[in-house]
Design an enzyme around this catalytic site. Structure first.
Site, short mmCIF file in Angstrom:
data_model
loop_
_atom_site.label_atom_id
_atom_site.label_comp_id
_atom_site.label_asym_id
_atom_site.label_seq_id
_atom_site.Cartn_x
_atom_site.Cartn_y
_atom_site.Cartn_z
N TRP A 12 0.87 -1.19 0.00
CA TRP A 12 0.00 0.00 0.00
C TRP A 12 0.91 1.24 0.00
O TRP A 12 1.87 1.32 0.80
CB TRP A 12 -0.89 -0.04 1.25
CG TRP A 12 -1.77 1.15 1.45
CD1 TRP A 12 -2.62 1.71 0.54
CD2 TRP A 12 -1.91 1.91 2.66
NE1 TRP A 12 -3.29 2.77 1.11
CE2 TRP A 12 -2.87 2.92 2.40
CE3 TRP A 12 -1.33 1.84 3.92
CZ2 TRP A 12 -3.26 3.85 3.36
CZ3 TRP A 12 -1.71 2.76 4.87
CH2 TRP A 12 -2.66 3.76 4.59
N ASP B 226 -1.00 -5.39 9.49
CA ASP B 226 -1.91 -4.32 9.08
C ASP B 226 -3.21 -5.00 8.63
O ASP B 226 -3.22 -5.71 7.63
CB ASP B 226 -1.27 -3.52 7.94
CG ASP B 226 -2.15 -2.36 7.48
OD1 ASP B 226 -3.24 -2.17 8.06
OD2 ASP B 226 -1.74 -1.66 6.54
N LYS C 223 -13.25 0.25 5.69
CA LYS C 223 -13.88 -0.55 4.62
C LYS C 223 -14.99 -1.43 5.16
O LYS C 223 -16.09 -1.46 4.61
CB LYS C 223 -12.85 -1.44 3.93
CG LYS C 223 -11.48 -0.84 3.79
CD LYS C 223 -11.38 0.16 2.67
CE LYS C 223 -10.06 0.90 2.78
NZ LYS C 223 -9.64 1.56 1.58
N1 PLP Z 1 -3.62 -0.38 5.32
C1 PLP Z 1 -3.97 -0.80 4.11
C2 PLP Z 1 -3.28 -1.99 3.54
C3 PLP Z 1 -4.96 -0.14 3.39
O1 PLP Z 1 -5.29 -0.58 2.19
C4 PLP Z 1 -5.59 0.99 3.95
C5 PLP Z 1 -6.59 1.74 3.19
O2 PLP Z 1 -6.68 1.72 2.00
C6 PLP Z 1 -5.20 1.38 5.25
C7 PLP Z 1 -4.22 0.67 5.89
C8 PLP Z 1 -5.73 2.51 6.03
O3 PLP Z 1 -6.88 3.11 5.72
P1 PLP Z 1 -7.57 4.07 6.80
O4 PLP Z 1 -6.54 4.98 7.31
O5 PLP Z 1 -8.65 4.74 6.04
O6 PLP Z 1 -8.12 3.16 7.84
#
Ligand code: PLP
Length: 401
Positions: free
Chosen positions: A132, A213, A249
């Site tokens: 990511w 994560d 999500k």
């Molecule tokens: N980690 C991964 C692998 C993700 O794909 C995302 C969002 O796309 C996140 C963390 C963190 O998203 P958020 O900060 O909106 O919870």
């Protein structure tokens, strides 16, 4: 002249910048497959019914808006750790988990990165290649050194398991190994249960520290338990580990910024000390986290009727993504005469498909076909309707050739 003459223009964010470019395009054909946010079949944003119900109950109760403690809402912290590890898990029973509410997945990762920088100076974080886009920013800003381990094999459009294992073995002893709990972003390729077990073996052998994560629990397979199985496997091996969670999500709470960092320790005493230091890092950064999303999660998980309704809606979302995945595969296979094997589209899991399109080909998707996507070839299937699958298949085939 301005005092800010020395401040140069920052480049657009590779993911959020895609949405900005999408907004500026006036074509009727345009399709935003950049950011990972769930859309309905009509390509509209979706607020879960269960969230609306929880919110209306909260409004009726007339709750106050006073500060939360630095570590967040107690009922949320309890619910989130139980959702992750399972209620009866010994790590919870023995009070060995330090859970602190964070600003969604990103903020929780950032808090953990600051903790690593402070208490493990010089330790390296190993991240998958690719990963990511924001992971590198997070560790760079926290001044935590990182390097990559092999993960994606373009030849097989699958996992480079041998490469991954040998890179984990070659890493300095005691490194932090960042793992995607499920639905690896951007590849959609996860290790099998056997492979997870071997990854755990190597991590134990090398005295590494697993750092998960988990941004898609329940959203990948439709089952909260199945999507947490990697984390639970590691916890069952008796390891100390860290897990960042996000409710962006799986509950559609993107803008509420609700998530947590969980640190599993070998004793309740260590957990209490770790929690106290995480709070100490959070206090000067943002003081205390927002309440609204935390109450939504706690109320839904704490009420059997709402909890079941959430599970149904999560399955509905995961199911819609699986069905457009199938439809895209069918369209690609029917239209493409080159003999290319498109089955990787079906084998990937989660909201993304990693197409294998390179930067120039991704540019063609956008410039010629008005399909907005990240330049690593990732498309978000959550932003695709079945009505648009044929159009997307034409765009992908044209861009490949
Ligand atoms: N980690 C991964 C692998 C993700 O794909 C995302 C969002 O796309 C996140 C963390 C963190 O998203 P958020 O900060 O909106 O919870």
């Amino acid at each position: 002249a301005s005092r800010f003459d020395g401040v140069t223009m920052a480049p657009p964010d590779p993911i959020l910048g895609v949405s900005e470019a999408f907004k500026a395009d006036n074509s009727d054909l345009k399709l935003n497959l950049g950011v990972g946010a769930y859309r309905t079949e009509e390509l509209q944003p979706y607020v879960l019914k269960v969230v609306q119900k929880a919110e209306s109950q909260m409004l009726k109760r007339g709750e106050n808006k006073e500060y939360l403690p630095i570590e967040g809402l107690a009922a949320f912290n309890k619910a989130t750790a139980e959702l992750l590890f399972g209620t009866g898990n010994p790590v919870i029973q023995e009070k060995r988990v330090a859970t602190v509410q964070g600003l969604s997945g990103t903020g929780s990762l950032r808090l953990a990165a600051a903790f690593i920088e402070r208490y493990f100076p010089g330790a390296k974080v190993l991240i998958s290649a690719p990963t990511w886009g924001n992971h590198k920013n997070i560790f760079n800003d926290a001044r935590v050194p990182w390097s990559e381990y092999r993960y994606y094999d373009p030849k097989t459009v699958g996992l480079d398991f041998e490469g991954m294992i040998s890179d984990l073995k070659a890493a300095p002893e005691g490194s932090f190994i960042l793992l995607h709990g499920c639905a690896h972003n951007p590849t959609g390729i996860d290790p099998t249960p056997d492979q997870w077990a071997k990854i755990a073996d190597v991590i134990l052998e090398k005295n590494h520290f697993p750092f998960f994560d988990v941004a898609y629990q329940g959203f990948a397979s439709g089952s909260l338990d199945e999507d947490a199985s990697s984390v639970r496997l590691f916890a069952a091996r008796g390891m100390e580990l860290m897990v960042a969670q996000s409710y962006s999500k799986n509950l559609g709470l993107y803008a509420e910024r609700i998530g947590a960092i969980n640190v599993v320790c070998s004793s309740p005493d260590a957990a209490a000390r770790v929690r106290s230091q995480l709070k100490r890092i959070a206090r000067p950064m943002y003081s205390n986290p927002p309440m609204h999303g935390a109450k939504i999660v706690a109320n839904i998980v704490g009420d059997p009727t709402l909890f079941n309704q959430w599970k149904d809606e999560m399955q509905m979302m995961a199911g819609r993504i699986k069905s457009v995945r199938q439809k895209l595969y069918d369209s690609l296979s029917a239209k493409d005469k080159s003999g290319k094997d498109w089955s990787f589209v079906l084998h990937q899991i989660g909201m993304f498909s990693f197409t294998g399109l390179n930067k120039a080909q991704s540019d063609n998707m956008t410039d010629k076909w008005h399909v907005y996507m990240t330049k690593d070839g990732r498309i978000s299937l959550a932003g695709l309707s079945s009505a648009k699958c044929e159009y997307l298949a034409d765009a992908i085939i044209d861009s490949f050739h």
